[in-house]
Design an enzyme around this catalytic site. Structure first.
Site, short mmCIF file in Angstrom:
data_model
loop_
_atom_site.label_atom_id
_atom_site.label_comp_id
_atom_site.label_asym_id
_atom_site.label_seq_id
_atom_site.Cartn_x
_atom_site.Cartn_y
_atom_site.Cartn_z
N LYS A 6 5.64 3.66 10.24
CA LYS A 6 4.37 3.77 10.96
C LYS A 6 4.53 4.00 12.46
O LYS A 6 3.68 4.62 13.09
CB LYS A 6 3.52 2.53 10.71
CG LYS A 6 2.94 2.51 9.29
CD LYS A 6 1.81 1.51 9.17
CE LYS A 6 1.11 1.64 7.83
NZ LYS A 6 1.90 1.05 6.72
N GLU A 59 -7.59 -0.19 13.45
CA GLU A 59 -7.96 -1.18 12.44
C GLU A 59 -6.74 -1.36 11.55
O GLU A 59 -5.87 -0.47 11.46
CB GLU A 59 -9.20 -0.73 11.68
CG GLU A 59 -8.98 -0.09 10.35
CD GLU A 59 -8.34 1.27 10.44
OE1 GLU A 59 -7.38 1.50 9.68
OE2 GLU A 59 -8.75 2.12 11.25
N SER A 63 10.27 3.54 2.83
CA SER A 63 9.30 3.52 3.93
C SER A 63 9.34 2.26 4.80
O SER A 63 8.98 2.31 5.98
CB SER A 63 7.88 3.71 3.38
OG SER A 63 7.56 2.71 2.43
C1 LIG Z 1 1.57 1.11 5.40
C2 LIG Z 1 2.74 1.29 4.54
C3 LIG Z 1 2.73 2.17 3.44
C4 LIG Z 1 1.49 2.93 3.01
O1 LIG Z 1 1.00 3.83 3.95
P1 LIG Z 1 1.19 5.40 3.82
O2 LIG Z 1 0.30 5.96 4.86
O3 LIG Z 1 0.80 5.80 2.43
O4 LIG Z 1 2.62 5.70 4.07
C5 LIG Z 1 3.89 2.36 2.71
N1 LIG Z 1 5.03 1.68 3.02
C6 LIG Z 1 5.08 0.81 4.06
C7 LIG Z 1 6.36 0.10 4.34
C8 LIG Z 1 3.94 0.59 4.84
O5 LIG Z 1 4.01 -0.28 5.87
#
Ligand SMILES: *Cc1c(COP(=O)(O)O)cnc(C)c1O
Length: 388
Positions: free
Chosen positions: A86, A108, A374
C-alpha cells in the site's frame, strides 16, 4: 486499457456528487501530466528505493515449488516499509497532492492498513492527516489505530450505519465536499471515480515493472506463465498484472475471499456474487440486493472484506482475461500455516488467499508462477493464534 472517460470496457467512469466535481475534474486533468514530470518521477523513484526499500526481492520458493511440482516465485511486497504494497500508492499520491498545492490529507480505512500507509507518508512530508474509520473497526483494529496516532494522524470515528468501512467512506467524502480547496483524498485501492483506479494502478505498477527484469535475470525470460494475486479492491493485483496485461500468454489469476463459502451468505466473492452497479463512484461489479442495497460482505481478512471490486478487475474477469478463484477462510488459514512452515514466511491473511489458490489452479511442471506476496502477517497474529 482505459478510455478518456475512465472506462475499462463497460466498467469505471466517475459517478460523483456535483459538489465533488471540481476536485475530481482537477485530478482528471492533471494526474498524468504531474506524474510524468521528470522531477516527480525522480522523487517517487528515490523514495521507493531509499524509504520503502525497493526493489522488493523476487524469491524462488524452493520447498514450496517442490511441494507443488512446479516453479514458484514470490514477489516480496511484505518486505516494504510498513509491511505491504500500500505504501507504493500513498507515496505517489502524497507527491501528487503537494504539486496540487494541497495542505491537508484525508483517507478512510477499514482494517487500518491503508490508514497506516497514509499516516506514514503524511508524517514523512509534515502534512496534516485525518483518517476516518468506523467506530467498530477502531475497536477491532486497535494496534493500527495506535500506529496512526503515534505517527501524528487524527483518527476520526464514523458512528453512523454499521460503523465500518462504508460509513468511514461516507464521512471522508463529506469532509472533501466541505474542504475542496486545500484537501486531497488518498484512496487506497483501484476503486473510486476516475482517475483513481488508473492513478493507483500506475503507482502500483512498479511491482510488475520489477518482475520483468527480475524474472529475466532468474529464469531467462521476462514473462512468467501465471501471476497470482489476491483481490480486495484490487491494487496489489493491478500492480503485479500491469506490464503483462497485453501479454495474453501470461495467465492472470485473481483470488477473492469466499468467507464461510461462496453461497453461505457470509462471503466477499464479488466476481461470482456481484452484479453491475455503481459503488464508491464507479460502475463495476458489486454485491447488492435486487433493489440495489449493498450486501454486507464477510471475510476473515479485513483487507478483502469489500462488497465491490475495482472496475479494471471487473473488466478483466468479465472478458475472460483474468481467472477468478474463490478461497474460504479455512483454506486461507491452512495456506498461511503451510507457507510459514515451508518457507519461514508469515503472510498477511489477505495474501494467504493467493497461496491457497495454488491448490485450485491448473499448471504444468515447467511453468513459472509468480505469487504476489502483498503483505506480512504480523497484524494477523491475533487471528492466527486462535487456530494453533
Ligand atoms: C489492503 C490489502 C490487500 C487488499 O487490497 P488490494 O487493493 O486488493 O490490494 C491485500 N493484501 C494486503 C497485505 C493488504 O494490506
Amino acid at each position: 486499457m482505459i478510455d478518456s472517460r475512465g472506462y475499462y470496457g463497460e466498467f469505471g467512469g466517475a459517478f460523483i456528487p456535483e459538489m465533488l466535481h471540481p476536485n475530481i475534474a482537477e485530478l482528471q486533468r492533471r494526474y498524468l501530466e504531474i506524474s510524468q514530470e521528470e522531477g516527480f518521477e525522480q522523487q517517487f523513484r528515490k523514495l521507493l528505493k531509499d524509504y520503502v526499500g525497493r526493489p522488493s526481492p523476487l524469491y524462488y520458493a524452493e520447498r514450496l515449488s517442490k511441494h507443488y511440482g512446479t516453479n514458484i516465485y514470490l514477489k516480496r511486497e511484505d518486505l516494504n516499509h510498513t509491511g505491504a504494497h500500500k505504501i507504493n500508492n500513498t507515496i505517489g499520491q502524497i507527491l501528487l497532492a503537494q504539486r496540487l498545492g494541497k495542505k491537508r490529507i484525508i483517507a478512510e480505512t477499514g482494517a487500518g492498513q491503508h490508514g497506516v500507509a497514509t499516516a506514514t507518508v503524511c508524517a514523512l512530508m509534515g502534512v496534516e492527516c485525518i483518517v476516518y474509520m468506523g467506530a467498530v473497526d477502531i475497536e477491532r483494529q486497535a494496534p493500527n489505530v495506535s500506529r496512526m496516532r503515534m505517527l501524528g494522524t487524527e483518527v476520526r470515528p464514523a458512528t453512523s450505519g454499521s460503523q465500518t468501512l462504508k460509513d468511514a467512506t461516507n464521512e471522508a467524502i463529506r469532509d472533501w465536499i466541505n474542504n475542496p480547496e486545500d484537501t486531497h483524498y488518498i484512496i487506497g485501492s483501484v476503486v473510486g471515480p476516475h482517475p483513481y483506479p488508473d492513478m493507483v494502478a500506475r503507482f502500483q505498477s512498479v511491482i510488475s515493472e520489477e518482475m520483468l527484469w527480475q524474472l529475466k535475470e532468474q529464469t531467462g525470460s521476462e514473462d512468467p506463465d501465471i501471476i497470482v494475486a489476491c483481490v480486495g479492491g484490487g491494487s496489489n493485483a493491478a500492480g503485479s498484472y500491469y506490464h503483462y496485461l497485453e501479454k495474453d500468454h501470461v495467465r492472470l489469476v485473481a483470488v477473492e475471499a469466499a468467507g464461510l463459502g461462496v453461497h453461505s451468505g457470509e462471503s466477499a466473492a464479488t466476481s461470482v456474487l456481484g452484479t453491475k452497479g455503481v459503488i464508491h463512484g464507479s460502475r463495476t461489479l458489486l454485491m447488492q440486493t435486487d433493489d440495489g442495497q449493498i450486501i454486507e460482505p464477510y471475510s476473515i481478512s479485513a483487507g478483502l472484506d469489500y462488497p465491490g471490486i475495482g472496475p479494471m478487475h471487473a473488466h478483466l474477469i468479465h472478458t475472460g482475461r483474468a481467472e477468478a478463484v474463490s478461497i474460504t477462510d479455512q483454506e486461507a488459514l491452512d495456506a498461511a500455516f503451510f507457507l510459514a512452515r515451508t518457507e519461514g514466511i508469515i503472510p498477511a491473511l489477505e495474501t494467504a488467499h493467493a497461496f491457497a489458490a495454488l491448490d485450485k489452479i491448473k499448471y504444468k511442471a515447467d511453468d513459472v508462477i509468480v505469487v504476489n506476496l502483498s503483505g506480512r502477517g504480523d497484524k494477523d497474529l491475533g487471528t492466527y493464534v486462535k487456530h494453533f
